[in-house]
Scaffold this motif. Structure first.
Motif, PDB file in Angstrom:
ATOM      1  N   ALA A   1     -14.727  -0.621  15.681  1.00  0.00           N
ATOM      2  CA  ALA A   1     -14.614  -1.854  16.471  1.00  0.00           C
ATOM      3  C   ALA A   1     -15.989  -2.379  16.867  1.00  0.00           C
ATOM      4  CB  ALA A   1     -13.754  -1.608  17.708  1.00  0.00           C
ATOM      5  N   LEU A   2     -16.897  -1.475  17.202  1.00  0.00           N
ATOM      6  CA  LEU A   2     -18.253  -1.894  17.577  1.00  0.00           C
ATOM      7  C   LEU A   2     -19.015  -2.452  16.376  1.00  0.00           C
ATOM      8  CD1 LEU A   2     -19.071   1.064  19.954  1.00  0.00           C
ATOM      9  CD2 LEU A   2     -18.753  -1.340  20.608  1.00  0.00           C
TER      10      LEU A   2
ATOM     11  N   GLY B   1      -5.517  -1.262  22.956  1.00  0.00           N
ATOM     12  CA  GLY B   1      -6.877  -1.607  22.545  1.00  0.00           C
ATOM     13  C   GLY B   1      -7.654  -0.426  22.001  1.00  0.00           C
ATOM     14  N   HIS B   2      -8.694  -0.719  21.250  1.00  0.00           N
ATOM     15  CA  HIS B   2      -9.480   0.308  20.569  1.00  0.00           C
ATOM     16  C   HIS B   2     -10.217   1.236  21.526  1.00  0.00           C
ATOM     17  CE1 HIS B   2      -8.357  -1.922  17.093  1.00  0.00           C
ATOM     18  NE2 HIS B   2      -9.133  -2.947  17.392  1.00  0.00           N
ATOM     19  N   PHE B   3     -10.428   0.824  22.756  1.00  0.00           N
ATOM     20  CA  PHE B   3     -11.079   1.661  23.764  1.00  0.00           C
ATOM     21  C   PHE B   3     -10.138   2.039  24.900  1.00  0.00           C
ATOM     22  CE2 PHE B   3     -14.858   0.177  21.647  1.00  0.00           C
ATOM     23  CZ  PHE B   3     -15.743   1.232  21.786  1.00  0.00           C
TER      24      PHE B   3
ATOM     25  N   ALA C   1     -18.870  -0.538   5.205  1.00  0.00           N
ATOM     26  CA  ALA C   1     -18.034   0.124   4.199  1.00  0.00           C
ATOM     27  C   ALA C   1     -17.604   1.508   4.681  1.00  0.00           C
ATOM     28  CB  ALA C   1     -18.783   0.228   2.871  1.00  0.00           C
ATOM     29  N   LEU C   2     -18.488   2.208   5.363  1.00  0.00           N
ATOM     30  CA  LEU C   2     -18.137   3.509   5.914  1.00  0.00           C
ATOM     31  C   LEU C   2     -17.018   3.363   6.947  1.00  0.00           C
ATOM     32  CD1 LEU C   2     -18.711   6.552   6.055  1.00  0.00           C
ATOM     33  CD2 LEU C   2     -20.504   6.033   7.745  1.00  0.00           C
ATOM     34  N   ALA C   3     -17.090   2.312   7.752  1.00  0.00           N
ATOM     35  CA  ALA C   3     -16.048   2.069   8.754  1.00  0.00           C
ATOM     36  C   ALA C   3     -14.707   1.757   8.090  1.00  0.00           C
ATOM     37  CB  ALA C   3     -16.465   0.934   9.682  1.00  0.00           C
TER      38      ALA C   3
ATOM     39  N   VAL D   1     -16.535  -6.592  21.714  1.00  0.00           N
ATOM     40  CA  VAL D   1     -15.906  -5.554  22.521  1.00  0.00           C
ATOM     41  C   VAL D   1     -16.267  -5.854  23.971  1.00  0.00           C
ATOM     42  CG1 VAL D   1     -15.813  -3.078  23.014  1.00  0.00           C
ATOM     43  CG2 VAL D   1     -15.983  -3.884  20.645  1.00  0.00           C
ATOM     44  N   THR D   2     -15.293  -6.346  24.712  1.00  0.00           N
ATOM     45  CA  THR D   2     -15.552  -6.786  26.084  1.00  0.00           C
ATOM     46  C   THR D   2     -14.847  -5.923  27.129  1.00  0.00           C
ATOM     47  OG1 THR D   2     -13.724  -8.350  25.952  1.00  0.00           O
ATOM     48  CG2 THR D   2     -15.918  -9.182  25.378  1.00  0.00           C
TER      49      THR D   2
END
Length: 138
Positions: free
Chosen positions: A62-63, A7-9, A93-95, A74-75
């Motif tokens: 992700a946020l 996961g991303h976190f 766009a930056l993300a 995001v849980t």
């Protein structure tokens, strides 16, 4: 980097970033996300991107994606506990640019996931985030 799942976190660096967001005043959280993304997009393509910077950029993306149509909330317990304010649409766009840099050449994260035998699974998660963000960015 201590990593316990895909996961991303699910790594120490991203989890710490979630805590930093919670510690920041609400009106400063968007700037922290922007800083995380520009730390990655501001590097040159020949420059090697460290996994810690990449992990924070992925968590920030992700946020941002969570606030987009089709984005997943995001849980995880390792993300921020406090809700984020509505984020500026230009962060999308930056993300996307940050994810492209993190998943591209001269970036440590893809190498680490390849060594762990999970590069396809990790890349699929990045691709899902990128798709949501790119669609929302127009």
């Amino acid at each position: 980097m201590g990593t316990w799942d895909i996961g991303h976190f699910d790594n120490d660096t991203a989890a710490d970033f979630g805590g930093h967001l919670d510690d920041a005043p609400s009106d400063k959280r968007e700037a922290l996300l922007r800083d995380a993304l520009t730390a990655v997009t501001g590097t040159g393509p020949a420059e090697y991107l460290d996994s810690d910077e990449g992990a924070v950029a992925v968590a920030a993306a992700a946020l941002i994606a969570a606030q987009c149509p089709g984005g997943e909330p995001v849980t995880t317990a390792y993300g921020p506990d406090e809700p984020l304010p509505p984020l500026a649409p230009e962060l999308r766009a930056l993300a996307v640019s940050a994810l492209d840099r993190v998943a591209g050449a001269r970036s440590e994260l893809p190498e680490l996931w390849a060594e762990a035998g999970a590069s396809e699974l990790w890349a699929a998660g990045i691709a899902r985030l990128r798709e949501v963000l790119a669609r929302a960015a127009g």
